[in-house]
Each structure stands twice: as C-alpha cells, then as structure tokens.
Design an enzyme around this catalytic site. Structure first.
Site, short mmCIF file in Angstrom:
data_model
loop_
_atom_site.label_atom_id
_atom_site.label_comp_id
_atom_site.label_asym_id
_atom_site.label_seq_id
_atom_site.Cartn_x
_atom_site.Cartn_y
_atom_site.Cartn_z
N SER A 268 0.87 -0.85 0.24
CA SER A 268 -0.08 -0.28 -0.08
C SER A 268 0.73 1.38 -0.42
CB SER A 268 -1.28 0.11 1.25
OG SER A 268 -2.09 1.24 0.67
N ASP B 244 -9.97 -5.66 -4.41
CA ASP B 244 -9.87 -4.47 -3.63
C ASP B 244 -10.61 -3.38 -3.49
OD1 ASP B 244 -9.05 -2.67 -1.96
OD2 ASP B 244 -7.11 -2.43 -2.86
N HIS C 20 -8.12 -5.13 0.57
CA HIS C 20 -6.49 -4.64 -0.14
C HIS C 20 -5.45 -5.57 1.33
CE1 HIS C 20 -4.74 -0.85 0.04
NE2 HIS C 20 -4.41 -1.00 1.35
#
Length: 236
Positions: free
Chosen positions: A122, A180, A212
């Site tokens: 991320s 996601d 995610h």
C-alpha cells in the site's frame, strides 16, 4: 543540516552468509513489527532466506491530513487520497533521505546496491517507488503490493528523464487484488501502465477475490521474484 532521524526496524536475519538485503515497507498506520507478523501469518514457512536479510522499518508517527491531522505511522503526508491531487513532496523527499540511511547501512555492511531490493505494501509500495525511481535506481528491483502513485507523480518524470538519457531503469514487480476498492485497483493498474510508458520493465499480477491485503499466492510469487533478482550464487 539536522542529523537524520534513525528509524526503528525489525529484521529477519539470513540463516547463512548475508549477501543480499530486502527492505519491506508497511502500509499506512502499521509498523515494521506489524508487517513482519502479518507476513509470518500469510506465507509458510515465512519470508526468510539463507542469504537475504529482510528489514522491516517503522515510519515515524506524523500528523496525517486525511485523518484530520491525527498522528499516524505513515511514510509521508497526503493532501487527500486522490490520484488527481499534487503529491506532498516535502514529506516524501524527507522520508527518502531517512530511508536512504538504511540503504547506506547495508552498503556499509558490505552489501552492494545491486544486491538490494526495496518494496512495500500500500503506502509502503508508493514510498518504495519514490525511493527507487528517483534516488536509488541502481538497486536490484522494487516491488509494490496493493500500491499506486498519483497520476502526475514526479516518479514518472524521473524515470522518463533517465530513459531519455539512456540510463538504466529499475525493474518493478507489482500485485493487486481485484476485490480491492475498484478505484484503488484501477489506480494500481494505471500506475503500472504509466511506469511502463516511462520506460520501466514492469510485471503486474492481479489476484481475483483478494481485497486490500496480503495473500499466500501473492507472497509466494514475490518470493520467487526476489530469488530471481537476488540469487544465492552471485555471477562473476
């Protein structure tokens, strides 16, 4: 100039002779210890190697604008979470300098930069892309998991300039789950396309049903790529 602030790190030592290093950056709000535990839970028998030291730094807590200024362990600030807004370059560049000290520590320990991989999950992946594309393009590679860059990122511009002048570019390994948030998945996929357009060799893997998060198939694929880039036997 003020002395660089040292980051807290946790590390997985190699079982044999240390000849390569991997720097793995956590996502926003996490810690190096948290990512280390998550990786251990996801991949069996762990992301550990006979010759690669795996380093998990922790970002310092800072006021984070998308959280209305609340403190969070984030690598840099954002004006807002949007691919269309400018990047917060002051915080990004400061953290690139701080993380550069970890790279230098590995070099001082005898690990050449072409035997170092940098990546993250991320926000950690975005941080790794800035660090490698703009400041350390001579490392062995960069990986980004569930990550993305703003559409006008200076990282794209840095790559385009290197490509235009005939300089070598780092290689990217990227993964993203199709479950996601649709905007984030598209953002990640577009990032890969823009990096490729800038001249970078990129590999993008999509994982159906993955949100995610990290997954074992993703991490197994990452492990294989790491070993391909940082083999145990170093060619002469």
């Amino acid at each position: 100039m003020a002395a660089l602030r040292k980051l807290q790190i946790c590390a997985q030592s190699p079982t044999g002779k240390h000849s390569a290093s991997l720097i793995f950056l956590h996502g926003s709000g996490d810690t190096g210890q948290g990512l280390r535990a998550w990786v251990r839970d996801v991949i069996v028998p762990d992301l550990a190697f006979s010759h690669i030291r795996v380093i998990y730094p922790t970002a310092p807590a800072r006021p984070y604008t998308p959280m209305r200024g609340a403190l969070s362990t984030v690598w840099f600030d954002r004006y807002k979470i949007s691919r269309d807004c400018p990047e917060h370059l002051e915080s990004i560049d400061a953290m690139c300098s701080t993380l550069g000290s970890i790279i230098q520590d590995e070099v001082n320990a005898g690990i050449p930069k072409h035997r170092i991989i940098i990546g993250g999950f991320s926000m950690g992946g975005a941080m790794a892309l800035h660090l490698v594309c703009r400041y350390h393009p001579d490392v062995a590679g960069v990986f980004a998991l569930s990550s993305f860059l703003n559409k006008d990122s200076v990282a794209f511009q840095a790559l385009e300039e290197r490509h235009r002048t005939g300089l070598s570019l780092p290689e990217l390994f990227q993964c993203h789950g199709t479950s996601d948030d649709l905007v984030l998945f598209q953002w990640g996929e577009d990032t890969s396309l823009l990096l490729r357009k800038a001249g970078m060799t990129t590999t993008f893997h999509s994982f159906p049903g993955l949100y995610h998060q990290l997954s074992q198939p993703e991490m197994e694929l990452l492990r294989s790529w790491i070993l391909e880039k940082l083999p145990l036997t170093i060619s002469s």
